[in-house]
Enzyme design. Sequence first.
Site, PDB file in Angstrom:
ATOM      1  N   CYS A  29       0.818  -1.229   0.000  1.00  0.00           N
ATOM      2  CA  CYS A  29       0.000   0.000   0.000  1.00  0.00           C
ATOM      3  C   CYS A  29       0.848   1.275   0.000  1.00  0.00           C
ATOM      4  O   CYS A  29       0.339   2.363  -0.258  1.00  0.00           O
ATOM      5  CB  CYS A  29      -0.932   0.012   1.198  1.00  0.00           C
ATOM      6  SG  CYS A  29      -1.968  -1.444   1.265  1.00  0.00           S
TER       7      CYS A  29
ATOM      8  N   HIS B  33      -3.140   7.037   3.084  1.00  0.00           N
ATOM      9  CA  HIS B  33      -3.639   5.780   2.513  1.00  0.00           C
ATOM     10  C   HIS B  33      -5.051   5.511   3.042  1.00  0.00           C
ATOM     11  O   HIS B  33      -5.297   5.589   4.252  1.00  0.00           O
ATOM     12  CB  HIS B  33      -2.693   4.642   2.887  1.00  0.00           C
ATOM     13  CG  HIS B  33      -3.213   3.291   2.513  1.00  0.00           C
ATOM     14  ND1 HIS B  33      -3.760   3.026   1.284  1.00  0.00           N
ATOM     15  CD2 HIS B  33      -3.285   2.128   3.234  1.00  0.00           C
ATOM     16  CE1 HIS B  33      -4.147   1.754   1.253  1.00  0.00           C
ATOM     17  NE2 HIS B  33      -3.870   1.202   2.415  1.00  0.00           N
TER      18      HIS B  33
ATOM     19  N   ASN C  83     -10.280   0.156   0.092  1.00  0.00           N
ATOM     20  CA  ASN C  83      -8.814   0.152   0.139  1.00  0.00           C
ATOM     21  C   ASN C  83      -8.278  -0.361  -1.201  1.00  0.00           C
ATOM     22  O   ASN C  83      -8.462  -1.532  -1.522  1.00  0.00           O
ATOM     23  CB  ASN C  83      -8.370  -0.755   1.297  1.00  0.00           C
ATOM     24  CG  ASN C  83      -6.862  -0.829   1.456  1.00  0.00           C
ATOM     25  OD1 ASN C  83      -6.110  -0.415   0.568  1.00  0.00           O
ATOM     26  ND2 ASN C  83      -6.422  -1.363   2.576  1.00  0.00           N
TER      27      ASN C  83
HETATM   28  O1  UT7 Z   1      -3.934  -1.400   3.647  1.00  0.00           O
HETATM   29  C1  UT7 Z   1      -2.956  -1.876   4.525  1.00  0.00           C
HETATM   30  C2  UT7 Z   1      -3.221  -1.470   5.897  1.00  0.00           C
HETATM   31  N1  UT7 Z   1      -4.442  -2.017   6.372  1.00  0.00           N
HETATM   32  C3  UT7 Z   1      -5.033  -1.507   7.423  1.00  0.00           C
HETATM   33  O2  UT7 Z   1      -4.548  -0.548   7.953  1.00  0.00           O
HETATM   34  C4  UT7 Z   1      -6.257  -2.196   7.966  1.00  0.00           C
HETATM   35  C5  UT7 Z   1      -6.252  -2.139   9.457  1.00  0.00           C
HETATM   36  N2  UT7 Z   1      -7.329  -2.869  10.107  1.00  0.00           N
HETATM   37  C6  UT7 Z   1      -8.635  -2.492  10.020  1.00  0.00           C
HETATM   38  O3  UT7 Z   1      -8.982  -1.591   9.296  1.00  0.00           O
HETATM   39  C7  UT7 Z   1      -9.624  -3.194  10.935  1.00  0.00           C
HETATM   40  O4  UT7 Z   1      -8.934  -4.018  11.847  1.00  0.00           O
HETATM   41  C8  UT7 Z   1     -10.670  -4.047  10.158  1.00  0.00           C
HETATM   42  C9  UT7 Z   1     -11.641  -3.138   9.441  1.00  0.00           C
HETATM   43  C10 UT7 Z   1      -9.986  -4.968   9.194  1.00  0.00           C
HETATM   44  C11 UT7 Z   1     -11.481  -4.890  11.169  1.00  0.00           C
HETATM   45  O5  UT7 Z   1     -12.083  -4.071  12.128  1.00  0.00           O
HETATM   46  P1  UT7 Z   1     -11.950  -4.416  13.681  1.00  0.00           P
HETATM   47  O6  UT7 Z   1     -12.724  -3.401  14.406  1.00  0.00           O
HETATM   48  O7  UT7 Z   1     -10.491  -4.524  13.996  1.00  0.00           O
HETATM   49  O8  UT7 Z   1     -12.708  -5.798  13.780  1.00  0.00           O
HETATM   50  P2  UT7 Z   1     -12.148  -7.222  14.212  1.00  0.00           P
HETATM   51  O9  UT7 Z   1     -11.325  -7.828  13.147  1.00  0.00           O
HETATM   52  O10 UT7 Z   1     -11.567  -7.144  15.577  1.00  0.00           O
HETATM   53  O11 UT7 Z   1     -13.516  -8.009  14.310  1.00  0.00           O
HETATM   54  C12 UT7 Z   1     -14.535  -7.624  15.235  1.00  0.00           C
HETATM   55  C13 UT7 Z   1     -15.743  -8.525  15.040  1.00  0.00           C
HETATM   56  C14 UT7 Z   1     -15.376 -10.010  15.032  1.00  0.00           C
HETATM   57  O12 UT7 Z   1     -16.430 -10.713  15.659  1.00  0.00           O
HETATM   58  P3  UT7 Z   1     -16.317 -11.172  17.190  1.00  0.00           P
HETATM   59  O13 UT7 Z   1     -15.096 -12.055  17.251  1.00  0.00           O
HETATM   60  O14 UT7 Z   1     -16.147  -9.901  17.977  1.00  0.00           O
HETATM   61  O15 UT7 Z   1     -17.600 -11.869  17.422  1.00  0.00           O
HETATM   62  C15 UT7 Z   1     -15.365 -10.376  13.572  1.00  0.00           C
HETATM   63  O16 UT7 Z   1     -15.631 -11.726  13.327  1.00  0.00           O
HETATM   64  O17 UT7 Z   1     -16.334  -8.270  13.763  1.00  0.00           O
HETATM   65  C16 UT7 Z   1     -16.455  -9.488  13.023  1.00  0.00           C
HETATM   66  N3  UT7 Z   1     -16.316  -9.186  11.611  1.00  0.00           N
HETATM   67  C17 UT7 Z   1     -17.365  -8.851  10.835  1.00  0.00           C
HETATM   68  N4  UT7 Z   1     -18.677  -8.736  11.095  1.00  0.00           N
HETATM   69  C18 UT7 Z   1     -19.476  -8.364  10.078  1.00  0.00           C
HETATM   70  C19 UT7 Z   1     -15.200  -9.158  10.872  1.00  0.00           C
HETATM   71  N5  UT7 Z   1     -15.490  -8.799   9.598  1.00  0.00           N
HETATM   72  C20 UT7 Z   1     -16.828  -8.618   9.567  1.00  0.00           C
HETATM   73  C21 UT7 Z   1     -17.721  -8.237   8.534  1.00  0.00           C
HETATM   74  N6  UT7 Z   1     -19.014  -8.121   8.844  1.00  0.00           N
HETATM   75  N7  UT7 Z   1     -17.315  -7.971   7.296  1.00  0.00           N
END
Ligand code: UT7
Length: 327
Positions: free
Chosen positions: A114, A254, A284
Amino acid sequence: MAVRAKIVGTGSSLPSRVVTNKDLEIMVDTSDEWIRTRTGICERRIAGEGENNSLFAAEAGRRALEMAGVDAADLDLILVATMTPDMVMPSVACLVQDALGAGRAGAMDLMATCSGFIYGLSVAERFVRCDPSMKVLVIGSEVLSRRVNWEDRSTCVLFGDGAGAALVIGEEGDRGILSSHLHSDGSLWELLTVKGCGTRFPVSHDNLEQGLQFIQMQGREVFKHAVKALESVALEALESNGLNMGDVDLLIAHQANMRILDFLRQRMGLEQDKVFINIDKYGNTSAASIAIALDEANRQGRLSPGMNVLMVAFGGGFTWGSMLVRW
Ligand code: UT7
């Protein structure tokens, strides 16, 4: 007077197909509400059949050349930042060279995930500073939709396709690229990967069955590193130029997550209108993200001569970096 590398044209090109969060609700167990609140993404562009990376890359490049009034035949170098090339060989840059008819240009791809567009601009700046007669076309272009597991809700909602480009030339004066800073930390590589189809995990039934050809991300961990790195590289850029936060006229970061952009804005004490945002429309797009944003800002008239434009990127590898431009 010193010669600076200056961006004299920008362009972008996106697939016409729009995939909304509602569309994704039908495909995986997700919701428009989750995607909007956790990421800020409302929709993304997805390449159609037969639409490859080089198609968007070449079109973005063509538009940048057109804006600058420069003929492709006069290009010296084409750099394409990408992690989703049409093929392993040849490079996307060579396909772009042919599509544009850039008869005397060198061409190469550059992989810095990225951060690729910032890395590319940084390489272009060095070339131009060594030889101010050079004209370098830098393109960030991705078709991430073909590296995404459309059954994995934790990644498939995040990414989009598209390309952006900038033409860099040498010009005397105070305007142009003031500095660039590049960083990496390979010890954290496993947090964000596409492991398969290289030489370590070659194409095989086993590897394909394990989904190694897809983007895999430990989102929460990546998030933590991203916010820290982006803030520190922004500070580094300003300090090295004797500037402070208040001197930033436009921040183009980004577009990975709206919450990361909000965090940066707050930490840097910037007004809302000083932070460029288009993640809602495109998601993204990795190496294309800052390139597309720069072109949109330019075409929307948000860049005027003398403005300090700070670009910061972070991605897998990890890689991160900044580019400060006096527009
Ligand atoms: O481009 C390179 C750099 N990339 C980045 O900088 C990305 C950085 N990371 C992020 O933007 C975030 O971590 C994400 C958007 C990828 C994820 O958000 P988060 O708030 O960190 O969520 P998480 O992965 O901790 O997941 C929270 C909950 C989980 O459920 P439980 O375990 O709490 O029951 C996931 O299973 O959200 C669930 N989940 C979803 N639910 C509905 C994960 N993806 C989804 C989804 N829809 N698409």
